[in-house]
Design a protein around this motif. Sequence first.
Motif: not given
Ligand code: SF4
Length: 90
Positions: A20-21, A24-25, A47, A60-62, A75, A50
């Motif tokens: 996760c860039p 968040i995790f 997130c 979302l980058c996902g 989500w 992002c």
């Molecule tokens: S989707 Fe959100 S939580 Fe998942 S890696 Fe990307 S920024 Fe992080």
Amino acid sequence: MKLVIDESRCKGCNLCTLVCPYKIFQEGSKLNKKGIIVPSLDRPGRCTNCRLQKLYDRRLCGVCQLICPDQAIRWVEEKPCEPMDVVIEF
Ligand code: SF4
Ligand code: SF4
């Protein structure tokens, strides 16, 4: 939308914490009922804001969801706030 980790699927591999860039995790610290340490989420609301959304052309980058070997990340739509009647007594 709300980011959630499905504890019934998560095996605690922590791959999500590595990719996760936005960090968040985070590595969790407590064993759950199944004896697994599930990652915790640090301000998961970040997130959906992002900045990578332009790069990936989506909201979302996902990356976390793609890397999770157990499909434990998703989500969920949050219920809109419902108005409540409030009685104020003087
Ligand atoms: S989707 Fe959100 S939580 Fe998942 S890696 Fe990307 S920024 Fe992080
Ligand atoms: S990558 Fe998936 S299975 Fe691994 S710790 Fe994260 S949510 Fe759990």
